[in-house]
Design a protein around this motif. Structure first.
Motif, PDB file in Angstrom:
ATOM      1  N   GLU A  39       0.818  -1.235   0.000  1.00 51.65           N
ATOM      2  CA  GLU A  39       0.000   0.000   0.000  1.00 51.65           C
ATOM      3  C   GLU A  39       0.845   1.276   0.000  1.00 51.65           C
ATOM      4  O   GLU A  39       0.340   2.358   0.295  1.00 51.65           O
ATOM      5  N   LEU A  40       2.131   1.167  -0.330  1.00 49.77           N
ATOM      6  CA  LEU A  40       2.972   2.374  -0.365  1.00 49.77           C
ATOM      7  C   LEU A  40       2.455   3.394  -1.381  1.00 49.77           C
ATOM      8  O   LEU A  40       2.506   4.607  -1.135  1.00 49.77           O
ATOM      9  N   ASP A  41       1.949   2.923  -2.521  1.00 49.62           N
ATOM     10  CA  ASP A  41       1.452   3.867  -3.532  1.00 49.62           C
ATOM     11  C   ASP A  41       0.194   4.579  -3.040  1.00 49.62           C
ATOM     12  O   ASP A  41      -0.006   5.763  -3.312  1.00 49.62           O
ATOM     13  N   TYR A  42      -0.650   3.839  -2.309  1.00 50.32           N
ATOM     14  CA  TYR A  42      -1.843   4.459  -1.707  1.00 50.32           C
ATOM     15  C   TYR A  42      -1.410   5.565  -0.736  1.00 50.32           C
ATOM     16  O   TYR A  42      -1.918   6.694  -0.780  1.00 50.32           O
ATOM     17  N   ILE A  43      -0.442   5.250   0.134  1.00 50.26           N
ATOM     18  CA  ILE A  43       0.014   6.229   1.128  1.00 50.26           C
ATOM     19  C   ILE A  43       0.568   7.470   0.425  1.00 50.26           C
ATOM     20  O   ILE A  43       0.252   8.605   0.786  1.00 50.26           O
ATOM     21  N   ARG A  44       1.397   7.215  -0.594  1.00 48.24           N
ATOM     22  CA  ARG A  44       2.011   8.341  -1.318  1.00 48.24           C
ATOM     23  C   ARG A  44       0.948   9.208  -1.992  1.00 48.24           C
ATOM     24  O   ARG A  44       1.062  10.438  -2.048  1.00 48.24           O
ATOM     25  N   SER A  45      -0.134   8.575  -2.477  1.00 51.81           N
ATOM     26  CA  SER A  45      -1.184   9.312  -3.200  1.00 51.81           C
ATOM     27  C   SER A  45      -1.914  10.314  -2.302  1.00 51.81           C
ATOM     28  O   SER A  45      -2.538  11.250  -2.782  1.00 51.81           O
ATOM     29  N   ILE A  46      -1.840  10.129  -0.981  1.00 53.40           N
ATOM     30  CA  ILE A  46      -2.525  11.049  -0.058  1.00 53.40           C
ATOM     31  C   ILE A  46      -1.834  12.417  -0.078  1.00 53.40           C
ATOM     32  O   ILE A  46      -2.456  13.450   0.163  1.00 53.40           O
ATOM     33  N   GLY A  47      -0.521  12.392  -0.350  1.00 50.87           N
ATOM     34  CA  GLY A  47       0.258  13.632  -0.281  1.00 50.87           C
ATOM     35  C   GLY A  47       1.242  13.585   0.869  1.00 50.87           C
ATOM     36  O   GLY A  47       1.720  14.616   1.355  1.00 50.87           O
ATOM     37  N   VAL A  48       1.552  12.350   1.281  1.00 52.10           N
ATOM     38  CA  VAL A  48       2.457  12.102   2.404  1.00 52.10           C
ATOM     39  C   VAL A  48       3.870  11.913   1.865  1.00 52.10           C
ATOM     40  O   VAL A  48       4.042  11.377   0.778  1.00 52.10           O
ATOM     41  N   ASP A  49       4.887  12.355   2.622  1.00 48.55           N
ATOM     42  CA  ASP A  49       6.252  12.125   2.127  1.00 48.55           C
ATOM     43  C   ASP A  49       7.128  11.330   3.086  1.00 48.55           C
ATOM     44  O   ASP A  49       8.274  11.034   2.785  1.00 48.55           O
ATOM     45  N   THR A  50       6.579  10.975   4.261  1.00 50.43           N
ATOM     46  CA  THR A  50       7.344  10.173   5.224  1.00 50.43           C
ATOM     47  C   THR A  50       6.403   9.167   5.883  1.00 50.43           C
ATOM     48  O   THR A  50       5.268   9.518   6.210  1.00 50.43           O
ATOM     49  N   ILE A  51       6.873   7.940   6.074  1.00 48.38           N
ATOM     50  CA  ILE A  51       6.096   6.988   6.880  1.00 48.38           C
ATOM     51  C   ILE A  51       6.844   6.722   8.180  1.00 48.38           C
ATOM     52  O   ILE A  51       8.066   6.701   8.218  1.00 48.38           O
ATOM     53  N   TRP A  52       6.068   6.597   9.242  1.00 50.02           N
ATOM     54  CA  TRP A  52       6.622   6.223  10.557  1.00 50.02           C
ATOM     55  C   TRP A  52       5.995   4.887  10.914  1.00 50.02           C
ATOM     56  O   TRP A  52       4.787   4.754  10.951  1.00 50.02           O
ATOM     57  N   ILE A  53       6.858   3.904  11.180  1.00 48.32           N
ATOM     58  CA  ILE A  53       6.369   2.568  11.513  1.00 48.32           C
ATOM     59  C   ILE A  53       6.552   2.322  13.004  1.00 48.32           C
ATOM     60  O   ILE A  53       7.660   2.429  13.539  1.00 48.32           O
ATOM     61  N   CYS A  54       5.454   2.019  13.686  1.00 44.10           N
ATOM     62  CA  CYS A  54       5.502   1.662  15.102  1.00 44.10           C
ATOM     63  C   CYS A  54       6.376   0.410  15.275  1.00 44.10           C
ATOM     64  O   CYS A  54       6.693  -0.264  14.307  1.00 44.10           O
ATOM     65  N   PRO A  55       6.759   0.066  16.517  1.00 41.14           N
ATOM     66  CA  PRO A  55       7.757  -0.985  16.709  1.00 41.14           C
ATOM     67  C   PRO A  55       7.473  -2.265  15.926  1.00 41.14           C
ATOM     68  O   PRO A  55       6.412  -2.870  16.050  1.00 41.14           O
ATOM     69  N   MET A  56       8.448  -2.621  15.082  1.00 36.74           N
ATOM     70  CA  MET A  56       8.343  -3.855  14.303  1.00 36.74           C
ATOM     71  C   MET A  56       9.415  -4.843  14.771  1.00 36.74           C
ATOM     72  O   MET A  56       9.712  -5.813  14.116  1.00 36.74           O
ATOM     73  N   TYR A  57       9.992  -4.550  15.956  1.00 34.25           N
ATOM     74  CA  TYR A  57      11.096  -5.361  16.478  1.00 34.25           C
ATOM     75  C   TYR A  57      10.569  -6.620  17.168  1.00 34.25           C
ATOM     76  O   TYR A  57       9.424  -6.673  17.599  1.00 34.25           O
ATOM     77  N   ASP A  58      11.463  -7.586  17.313  1.00 33.60           N
ATOM     78  CA  ASP A  58      11.108  -8.822  18.012  1.00 33.60           C
ATOM     79  C   ASP A  58      10.653  -8.507  19.442  1.00 33.60           C
ATOM     80  O   ASP A  58      11.321  -7.744  20.153  1.00 33.60           O
ATOM     81  N   SER A  59       9.517  -9.067  19.831  1.00 35.78           N
ATOM     82  CA  SER A  59       8.894  -8.678  21.095  1.00 35.78           C
ATOM     83  C   SER A  59       7.908  -9.731  21.576  1.00 35.78           C
ATOM     84  O   SER A  59       7.235 -10.362  20.765  1.00 35.78           O
ATOM     85  N   PRO A  60       7.792  -9.912  22.897  1.00 33.76           N
ATOM     86  CA  PRO A  60       6.724 -10.776  23.429  1.00 33.76           C
ATOM     87  C   PRO A  60       5.331 -10.153  23.303  1.00 33.76           C
ATOM     88  O   PRO A  60       4.334 -10.810  23.593  1.00 33.76           O
ATOM     89  N   GLN A  61       5.262  -8.860  22.929  1.00 34.99           N
ATOM     90  CA  GLN A  61       3.989  -8.156  22.669  1.00 34.99           C
ATOM     91  C   GLN A  61       3.106  -7.996  23.908  1.00 34.99           C
ATOM     92  O   GLN A  61       1.878  -7.996  23.808  1.00 34.99           O
ATOM     93  N   VAL A  62       3.727  -7.822  25.060  1.00 33.75           N
ATOM     94  CA  VAL A  62       2.944  -7.515  26.269  1.00 33.75           C
ATOM     95  C   VAL A  62       2.322  -6.122  26.129  1.00 33.75           C
ATOM     96  O   VAL A  62       1.180  -5.896  26.495  1.00 33.75           O
ATOM     97  N   ASP A  63       3.098  -5.187  25.555  1.00 39.70           N
ATOM     98  CA  ASP A  63       2.606  -3.829  25.305  1.00 39.70           C
ATOM     99  C   ASP A  63       2.740  -3.531  23.808  1.00 39.70           C
ATOM    100  O   ASP A  63       3.305  -2.516  23.404  1.00 39.70           O
ATOM    101  N   MET A  64       2.213  -4.429  22.998  1.00 37.12           N
ATOM    102  CA  MET A  64       2.153  -4.250  21.546  1.00 37.12           C
ATOM    103  C   MET A  64       3.478  -3.786  20.928  1.00 37.12           C
ATOM    104  O   MET A  64       3.530  -2.838  20.159  1.00 37.12           O
ATOM    105  N   GLY A  65       4.560  -4.470  21.305  1.00 34.02           N
ATOM    106  CA  GLY A  65       5.844  -4.209  20.661  1.00 34.02           C
ATOM    107  C   GLY A  65       6.673  -3.130  21.310  1.00 34.02           C
ATOM    108  O   GLY A  65       7.829  -2.923  20.932  1.00 34.02           O
ATOM    109  N   TYR A  66       6.106  -2.407  22.301  1.00 38.31           N
ATOM    110  CA  TYR A  66       6.901  -1.421  23.035  1.00 38.31           C
ATOM    111  C   TYR A  66       7.692  -2.109  24.165  1.00 38.31           C
ATOM    112  O   TYR A  66       8.259  -1.447  25.027  1.00 38.31           O
ATOM    113  N   ASP A  67       7.686  -3.433  24.138  1.00 35.11           N
ATOM    114  CA  ASP A  67       8.531  -4.247  25.024  1.00 35.11           C
ATOM    115  C   ASP A  67       9.448  -5.062  24.100  1.00 35.11           C
ATOM    116  O   ASP A  67       9.074  -6.110  23.600  1.00 35.11           O
ATOM    117  N   ILE A  68      10.656  -4.544  23.856  1.00 32.15           N
ATOM    118  CA  ILE A  68      11.507  -5.087  22.786  1.00 32.15           C
ATOM    119  C   ILE A  68      12.481  -6.137  23.330  1.00 32.15           C
ATOM    120  O   ILE A  68      13.213  -5.887  24.285  1.00 32.15           O
TER     121      ILE A  68
END
Length: 576
Positions: A39-68
């Motif tokens: 969906e990168l083309d969809y995002i770009r079509s909005i008029g956005v020039d930067t994406i920020w991705i919430c934690p995608m690191y290895d995690s037990p996911q107790v706090d949705m990836g904010y526990d790395i």
């Protein structure tokens, strides 16, 4: 740095992605990196020039990836390190930039560093975390201080193995790193920052950025006599060594020309905020202040009633964040109403009732695009997604913050049905869960979030309103919230000086229904008028701009009646 220097991130529009809920490419019920890629083309079509991705690191996911668990590895359900490098390359290939979440106040208790730290008091990594002996009062063991955790309860966890407490400002599974230790800091920079900067990321949104220096860790003042644990945000935020720690971190970032936006709660002193974001201080590029999104929250966030605020208080909060540009010529600010920690803005600040939700979504888009600073949009906000309905029961609330609060009310009230209903009502308004439901892509099965042939239910229940709110339909609809976001972002680019860099003035704070503000840049002026009610309002222009000639640049509902504003209508005028 001169005042006029334009860094790329100043004029940028950032689109925040919550990986678990954005798009599931492989049918396992969880969003992933290849879903984002698709969906990168969809995002770009909005008029956005930067994406920020919430934690995608290895995690037990107790706090949705904010526990790395491992900064250098992608969480397997999201994909692989190779998938991440491919996503970075494809983002850059589209002329966009990519920033990641940097979570270095704490790790998971499963991180190798903490495993070593808790193994014994003699461990070389013992001092990488914050350990303290117990306090004994009348022979009874107590934690080292009375601080209340961000998710309730004490911030101290007793460790039987070494018979000491460790500090965790968030979940017990999120032990705080000891930033006082220079060896720990160097390890953080290498593993959490340089590892990904070397792979091409363009910067970081820095989680809980002002909590690294904890001060003397003395007891917090008693503000809740009914509780053993007391709010301590003003104790553990903005401690004495913050400038030193951020300056050191900035030296690493500067080598890569990387952008930073810090999460900056519990900082009421605007002079302190200016120190963080002034270019000459070399600490952070910008911060998220919470003045606006904290409006209507109780002293403990959920202890409140929905819409418990006035428009003047909302306007004052906007004015505080906008004032940074006035307070220092080399400071910068941000504009946001939603993120992964907030409920949906239409529900909170306008109306999600069917006749008004589209108008409400457009009004907020117009207001945000007319404010100065770097603009942040959260996934689904561009479609006007709203909170999930009151009919959903507590089993749909997956967030640790929500469940902890509900359990606390249950225990404190002895299961009082009225108090539990109040608790659920406040969660229905403010819970983080509302931002975390799957994106509504289409009217296909699972709202197009997972492949239609998938046999696994999405990890959170998709909304039931995809018939009236989905990306596929809005891309083709010129009257949609999405179409209006695209239009407003184009207007913002065209009038960049005035709208992104101009000075903000609230022209009538006392008005309970209209938000009227001006923007000024080197003699040019614009006027924004926003009707925050569901009734038609007489267009009243404040005295200071009444004699200026007005040219309407844009109306959120297409209105052109000079005498009246429609329900939830916003307008931007050029003044001459």
């Amino acid at each position: 740095m001169t005042v006029t220097e334009r860094k790329w991130w100043k004029d940028g529009v950032v689109y925040q992605i919550y990986p678990a809920s954005f798009k599931d490419s492989n049918g396992d019920g969880v969003g992933d990196l290849n879903g984002i890629l698709s969906e990168l083309d969809y995002i770009r079509s909005i008029g956005v020039d930067t994406i920020w991705i919430c934690p995608m690191y290895d995690s037990p996911q107790v706090d949705m990836g904010y526990d790395i668990r491992d900064y250098e590895k992608v969480y397997p359900p999201y994909g692989t390190n190779e998938d991440m490098e491919h996503l970075i390359a494809e983002t850059h290939a589209r002329g966009m930039r990519i920033v990641l979440d940097l979570v270095v106040n704490h790790t998971s208790d499963q991180h190798a560093w903490f495993q070593e730290s808790r193994s014994s008091k003699d461990s070389p990594k013992r001092d990488w975390y914050i350990w303290r002996p117990a306090r004994y009062i009348d022979g009874k063991r107590h934690p080292p201080n009375n601080w209340l955790g961000n998710f309730g309860g004490s911030v101290w966890q007793w460790d039987e193995h070494t018979e000491e407490y460790y500090l965790h400002l968030f979940c017990p599974e999120q032990p705080d790193l000891n930033w006082e230790n220079p060896i720990t800091r160097q390890a953080i920079y290498k593993s959490a920052m340089e590892f990904w900067l070397e792979r091409g990321v363009d910067g970081f949104r820095v989680d809980t950025v002002n909590m690294y220096s904890k001060g003397d860790m003395a007891d917090a003042p008693v503000t809740d006599p009914g509780s053993e644990w007391q709010f301590a945000g003003l104790q553990y935020c903005n401690g004495p060594r913050m400038a030193e720690f951020l300056g050191e971190m900035n030296e690493v970032l500067a080598r890569y020309d990387a952008m930073t936006v810090g999460e900056c709660p519990n900082t009421p002193d605007m002079k302190r905020v200016v120190q963080y974001v002034s270019a000459k201080e070399k600490q952070l590029n910008m911060v998220f202040q919470f003045d606006v999104v904290d409006i209507g929250q109780g002293p403990y966030k959920f202890q409140t009633t929905p819409k418990n605020y006035t428009l003047p208080s909302f306007k004052s909060a906007v004015a505080r964040t906008q004032s940074l540009l006035r307070l220092s010529p080399d400071a910068w600010t941000t504009v946001f109403l939603e993120n992964h920690d907030q409920s949906r803005s239409i529900t909170r600040f306008t109306s999600d009732a069917p006749p008004h939700r589209v108008a409400g979504g457009k009004l907020l888009a117009l207001m945000m695009c007319a404010l100065s600073g770097t603009l942040f949009i959260y996934q689904g906000q561009e479609l006007g997604m709203t909170n999930f309905p009151e009919s959903w029961d507590m089993s749909e609330y997956k967030d640790v913050d929500s469940s902890n609060y509900y359990q606390m009310v249950d225990q404190r009230s002895g299961g009082d049905a009225g108090k539990l209903a109040d608790a659920k009502r406040s969660l229905q308004h403010l819970a983080r869960d509302h931002a975390r439901v799957p994106m509504s892509w289409s009217t296909a099965r699972y709202n197009g979030f997972s492949p239609a042939e998938s046999t696994v239910e999405p990890w959170m229940r998709p909304l039931e309103d995809a018939e009236v709110c989905n990306a596929e339909q809005q891309v083709a609809d010129k009257g949609s919230v999405l179409a209006f976001w695209k239009k407003m972002l184009a207007v913002r680019r065209e009038y960049n000086d005035l709208l992104v860099h101009g000075e903000f003035d609230d022209l009538d704070n006392a008005d309970e229904e209209l938000f009227v503000f001006s923007k000024t840049w080197k003699g040019k002026r614009a006027l924004a008028v926003c009707n925050f009610t569901e009734k038609v309002r007489k267009l009243e222009v404040p005295e200071g701009v009444r004699n200026s000639k007005r040219e309407m640049l844009v109306s959120s509902v297409g209105g052109d009646d000079e005498a009246e504003l429609g329900a939830w209508e916003g307008r931007v005028y050029l003044l001459s």
